[in-house]
Design a protein around this motif. Structure first.
Motif, PDB file in Angstrom:
ATOM      1  N   GLU A   1      42.709 -41.491  24.409  1.00  0.00           N
ATOM      2  CA  GLU A   1      41.975 -41.487  25.681  1.00  0.00           C
ATOM      3  C   GLU A   1      42.924 -41.662  26.853  1.00  0.00           C
ATOM      4  OE1 GLU A   1      38.445 -43.981  28.023  1.00  0.00           O
ATOM      5  OE2 GLU A   1      39.142 -44.646  26.038  1.00  0.00           O
ATOM      6  N   LEU A   2      43.840 -42.618  26.727  1.00  0.00           N
ATOM      7  CA  LEU A   2      44.813 -42.858  27.787  1.00  0.00           C
ATOM      8  C   LEU A   2      45.653 -41.609  28.044  1.00  0.00           C
ATOM      9  CD1 LEU A   2      46.381 -44.854  29.680  1.00  0.00           C
ATOM     10  CD2 LEU A   2      47.889 -45.269  27.724  1.00  0.00           C
TER      11      LEU A   2
ATOM     12  N   TRP B   1      45.842 -39.382  31.396  1.00  0.00           N
ATOM     13  CA  TRP B   1      47.159 -39.366  32.040  1.00  0.00           C
ATOM     14  C   TRP B   1      47.610 -37.936  32.311  1.00  0.00           C
ATOM     15  CZ3 TRP B   1      52.157 -41.572  29.318  1.00  0.00           C
ATOM     16  CH2 TRP B   1      53.192 -41.650  30.253  1.00  0.00           C
ATOM     17  N   ARG B   2      47.514 -37.060  31.311  1.00  0.00           N
ATOM     18  CA  ARG B   2      47.971 -35.679  31.470  1.00  0.00           C
ATOM     19  C   ARG B   2      47.160 -34.935  32.528  1.00  0.00           C
ATOM     20  NH1 ARG B   2      48.591 -33.691  25.257  1.00  0.00           N
ATOM     21  NH2 ARG B   2      46.678 -34.921  25.086  1.00  0.00           N
ATOM     22  N   ILE B   3      45.856 -35.146  32.513  1.00  0.00           N
ATOM     23  CA  ILE B   3      45.003 -34.446  33.481  1.00  0.00           C
ATOM     24  C   ILE B   3      45.341 -34.875  34.899  1.00  0.00           C
ATOM     25  CG2 ILE B   3      42.637 -34.206  34.315  1.00  0.00           C
ATOM     26  CD1 ILE B   3      41.771 -34.383  31.342  1.00  0.00           C
ATOM     27  N   ARG B   4      45.411 -36.188  35.119  1.00  0.00           N
ATOM     28  CA  ARG B   4      45.701 -36.683  36.458  1.00  0.00           C
ATOM     29  C   ARG B   4      47.127 -36.355  36.892  1.00  0.00           C
ATOM     30  NH1 ARG B   4      40.985 -37.198  36.586  1.00  0.00           N
ATOM     31  NH2 ARG B   4      39.741 -38.720  37.719  1.00  0.00           N
ATOM     32  N   GLN B   5      48.042 -36.307  35.962  1.00  0.00           N
ATOM     33  CA  GLN B   5      49.436 -35.999  36.294  1.00  0.00           C
ATOM     34  C   GLN B   5      49.532 -34.692  37.071  1.00  0.00           C
ATOM     35  OE1 GLN B   5      51.941 -35.063  32.884  1.00  0.00           O
ATOM     36  NE2 GLN B   5      53.584 -36.318  33.711  1.00  0.00           N
ATOM     37  N   PHE B   6      48.817 -33.674  36.629  1.00  0.00           N
ATOM     38  CA  PHE B   6      48.882 -32.389  37.305  1.00  0.00           C
ATOM     39  C   PHE B   6      47.878 -32.284  38.449  1.00  0.00           C
ATOM     40  CE2 PHE B   6      51.082 -31.630  33.363  1.00  0.00           C
ATOM     41  CZ  PHE B   6      52.204 -30.960  33.826  1.00  0.00           C
ATOM     42  N   GLU B   7      46.726 -32.900  38.303  1.00  0.00           N
ATOM     43  CA  GLU B   7      45.776 -32.876  39.418  1.00  0.00           C
ATOM     44  C   GLU B   7      46.386 -33.519  40.661  1.00  0.00           C
ATOM     45  OE1 GLU B   7      41.397 -32.857  37.252  1.00  0.00           O
ATOM     46  OE2 GLU B   7      42.213 -34.748  38.028  1.00  0.00           O
ATOM     47  N   TYR B   8      47.146 -34.585  40.467  1.00  0.00           N
ATOM     48  CA  TYR B   8      47.743 -35.262  41.609  1.00  0.00           C
ATOM     49  C   TYR B   8      48.784 -34.379  42.305  1.00  0.00           C
ATOM     50  CZ  TYR B   8      45.588 -39.780  40.456  1.00  0.00           C
ATOM     51  OH  TYR B   8      44.705 -40.801  40.230  1.00  0.00           O
TER      52      TYR B   8
ATOM     53  N   ASP C   1      51.766 -42.858  39.006  1.00  0.00           N
ATOM     54  CA  ASP C   1      50.445 -43.063  39.604  1.00  0.00           C
ATOM     55  C   ASP C   1      49.341 -42.638  38.644  1.00  0.00           C
ATOM     56  OD1 ASP C   1      51.639 -43.988  41.920  1.00  0.00           O
ATOM     57  OD2 ASP C   1      51.387 -42.105  43.024  1.00  0.00           O
ATOM     58  N   ALA C   2      49.552 -41.519  37.975  1.00  0.00           N
ATOM     59  CA  ALA C   2      48.561 -41.020  37.022  1.00  0.00           C
ATOM     60  C   ALA C   2      48.421 -41.973  35.837  1.00  0.00           C
ATOM     61  CB  ALA C   2      48.962 -39.626  36.535  1.00  0.00           C
ATOM     62  N   LEU C   3      49.531 -42.550  35.389  1.00  0.00           N
ATOM     63  CA  LEU C   3      49.488 -43.507  34.286  1.00  0.00           C
ATOM     64  C   LEU C   3      48.705 -44.752  34.679  1.00  0.00           C
ATOM     65  CD1 LEU C   3      50.305 -44.582  31.508  1.00  0.00           C
ATOM     66  CD2 LEU C   3      52.522 -45.247  32.503  1.00  0.00           C
ATOM     67  N   ARG C   4      48.918 -45.240  35.875  1.00  0.00           N
ATOM     68  CA  ARG C   4      48.181 -46.422  36.322  1.00  0.00           C
ATOM     69  C   ARG C   4      46.677 -46.140  36.361  1.00  0.00           C
ATOM     70  NH1 ARG C   4      51.617 -50.228  38.794  1.00  0.00           N
ATOM     71  NH2 ARG C   4      53.693 -49.437  39.334  1.00  0.00           N
ATOM     72  N   PHE C   5      46.309 -44.971  36.886  1.00  0.00           N
ATOM     73  CA  PHE C   5      44.896 -44.607  36.908  1.00  0.00           C
ATOM     74  C   PHE C   5      44.339 -44.517  35.496  1.00  0.00           C
ATOM     75  CE2 PHE C   5      41.673 -41.417  36.270  1.00  0.00           C
ATOM     76  CZ  PHE C   5      40.692 -41.795  37.168  1.00  0.00           C
ATOM     77  N   ALA C   6      45.067 -43.848  34.604  1.00  0.00           N
ATOM     78  CA  ALA C   6      44.585 -43.655  33.242  1.00  0.00           C
ATOM     79  C   ALA C   6      44.380 -44.998  32.540  1.00  0.00           C
ATOM     80  CB  ALA C   6      45.573 -42.795  32.461  1.00  0.00           C
ATOM     81  N   ALA C   7      45.293 -45.926  32.755  1.00  0.00           N
ATOM     82  CA  ALA C   7      45.162 -47.242  32.136  1.00  0.00           C
ATOM     83  C   ALA C   7      43.926 -47.965  32.647  1.00  0.00           C
ATOM     84  CB  ALA C   7      46.420 -48.064  32.390  1.00  0.00           C
ATOM     85  N   ALA C   8      43.699 -47.889  33.946  1.00  0.00           N
ATOM     86  CA  ALA C   8      42.510 -48.529  34.515  1.00  0.00           C
ATOM     87  C   ALA C   8      41.237 -47.880  33.988  1.00  0.00           C
ATOM     88  CB  ALA C   8      42.564 -48.449  36.037  1.00  0.00           C
TER      89      ALA C   8
ATOM     90  N   GLU D   1      62.494  -8.297  37.601  1.00  0.00           N
ATOM     91  CA  GLU D   1      63.553  -8.464  36.615  1.00  0.00           C
ATOM     92  C   GLU D   1      63.514  -9.831  35.940  1.00  0.00           C
ATOM     93  OE1 GLU D   1      67.111  -5.761  38.454  1.00  0.00           O
ATOM     94  OE2 GLU D   1      66.662  -7.639  39.521  1.00  0.00           O
ATOM     95  N   ILE D   2      62.532 -10.657  36.313  1.00  0.00           N
ATOM     96  CA  ILE D   2      62.434 -12.020  35.792  1.00  0.00           C
ATOM     97  C   ILE D   2      61.129 -12.177  35.019  1.00  0.00           C
ATOM     98  CG2 ILE D   2      62.306 -14.473  36.407  1.00  0.00           C
ATOM     99  CD1 ILE D   2      63.842 -13.749  38.990  1.00  0.00           C
ATOM    100  N   VAL D   3      61.214 -12.761  33.831  1.00  0.00           N
ATOM    101  CA  VAL D   3      60.032 -13.187  33.088  1.00  0.00           C
ATOM    102  C   VAL D   3      59.872 -14.685  33.290  1.00  0.00           C
ATOM    103  CG1 VAL D   3      59.090 -13.582  30.773  1.00  0.00           C
ATOM    104  CG2 VAL D   3      60.067 -11.363  31.350  1.00  0.00           C
ATOM    105  N   PHE D   4      58.659 -15.116  33.583  1.00  0.00           N
ATOM    106  CA  PHE D   4      58.378 -16.542  33.707  1.00  0.00           C
ATOM    107  C   PHE D   4      57.670 -17.007  32.445  1.00  0.00           C
ATOM    108  CE2 PHE D   4      55.929 -20.286  34.844  1.00  0.00           C
ATOM    109  CZ  PHE D   4      56.895 -21.052  35.474  1.00  0.00           C
ATOM    110  N   ALA D   5      58.183 -18.073  31.829  1.00  0.00           N
ATOM    111  CA  ALA D   5      57.584 -18.658  30.633  1.00  0.00           C
ATOM    112  C   ALA D   5      56.850 -19.929  31.023  1.00  0.00           C
ATOM    113  CB  ALA D   5      58.654 -18.954  29.587  1.00  0.00           C
ATOM    114  N   ALA D   6      55.533 -19.909  30.901  1.00  0.00           N
ATOM    115  CA  ALA D   6      54.677 -21.006  31.351  1.00  0.00           C
ATOM    116  C   ALA D   6      54.153 -21.810  30.173  1.00  0.00           C
ATOM    117  CB  ALA D   6      53.504 -20.457  32.159  1.00  0.00           C
ATOM    118  N   PHE D   7      53.979 -23.096  30.365  1.00  0.00           N
ATOM    119  CA  PHE D   7      53.328 -23.955  29.370  1.00  0.00           C
ATOM    120  C   PHE D   7      51.827 -24.054  29.638  1.00  0.00           C
ATOM    121  CE2 PHE D   7      51.796 -28.223  28.206  1.00  0.00           C
ATOM    122  CZ  PHE D   7      51.986 -28.188  26.837  1.00  0.00           C
ATOM    123  N   GLY D   8      51.453 -24.226  30.893  1.00  0.00           N
ATOM    124  CA  GLY D   8      50.047 -24.351  31.263  1.00  0.00           C
ATOM    125  C   GLY D   8      49.444 -23.006  31.614  1.00  0.00           C
TER     126      GLY D   8
END
Length: 264
Positions: free
Chosen positions: A74-75, A79-86, A105-112, A209-216
């Motif tokens: 849950e934490l 944490w991951r969601i807020r990390q990018f939303e922020y 900041d995202a970790l503190r929110f997630a913990a709370a 001429e550039i390929v971008f490799a994305a995780f998200g």
């Protein structure tokens, strides 16, 4: 060109297996088609990577479960969601803070939100995990294959330069990337077009001429909207985003990226 994970799997299981077994020696064989394309004036000259295509954050979140038994998942999700939303909220509101600060900041929110006691020691341990990231197992042979074919490499990440350099050292990837580009230098975050422009400026190449490799999936959509040919490393096997910019190819590993670049 559109190539999904199933098409890649059907086309190259033997080559992917060889990639995993033989590492850098694979470049001449696996990627010969791309090398010939380059010699014939093929257009792909560089790949820009989001950091999490290469670095594996799962040990950080596994440690969260050890520190907070029964609450780690849950934490971590919060944490991951807020990390990018922020990051997005800070760009829109023009109240910039760097990715290290946003992550804390995202970790503190997630913990709370998860109702766990985030002591200073536990906070520092979890945050420190982002300075000790390792590479996914498929990364080193994939990068070596790309380099062996004459493809130039760069990171283009929201992470701070300190985070990127620490992870490069921890993962043993020194010397493989020509550029380590952090959006922190522009005080913005992807998918701001100014962030994607950084690879064009650093390489001195045209965007085609550039390929971008994305995780998200959101990052893949942002890069495609900017004009990059885009590979989505969908390691989490998520559904496509409901956006009108679709990646050119989707795969699970850097072996799939190598296959895509070799055909482009």
């Amino acid at each position: 060109m559109t190539l999904d994970a199933h098409a890649i799997d059907a086309a190259g299981p033997r080559r992917r297996h060889l990639l995993q077994l033989t590492g850098s020696g694979l470049a001449a064989g696996l990627f010969a088609s791309s090398a010939r394309a380059q010699a014939d004036g093929g257009s792909v000259k560089a790949v820009a990577f989001d950091a999490f295509v290469t670095f594996d954050p799962r040990p950080v979140f596994a440690r969260a479960e050890q520190l907070f038994p029964g609450k780690g998942a849950e934490l971590s999700n919060l944490w991951r969601i807020r990390q990018f939303e922020y990051t997005w909220l800070r760009v829109v509101s023009q109240r910039y803070a760097d990715f290290w600060t946003v992550t804390e900041d995202a970790l503190r929110f997630a913990a709370a939100a998860a109702k766990v006691d985030l002591t200073a020691d536990k906070r520092d341990e979890l945050m420190g995990g982002f300075l000790a990231l390792k590479a996914h197992p498929d990364v080193l042979p994939g990068l070596q294959a790309l380099r062996g074919a004459g493809i130039r490499l760069a990171f283009l990440s929201n992470m701070t330069e300190r985070m990127l350099q620490a992870a490069i050292h921890s993962a043993g990837l020194e010397g493989l990337f020509e550029h380590v580009l952090s959006t922190d230098t522009l005080r913005t975050y992807k998918p701001d077009p100014r962030a994607y422009q950084m690879a064009i400026d650093a390489f001195g190449l045209r965007r085609e001429e550039i390929v971008f490799a994305a995780f998200g999936g959101w990052d893949a959509a942002g890069a495609r909207s900017f004009g990059y040919r885009t590979f989505w490393a969908n390691r989490l096997k998520l559904p496509a985003e409901g956006l009108d910019a679709k990646p050119d190819a989707i795969g699970d590993t850097l072996a799939d990226l190598v296959t895509f670049v070799g055909r482009t």
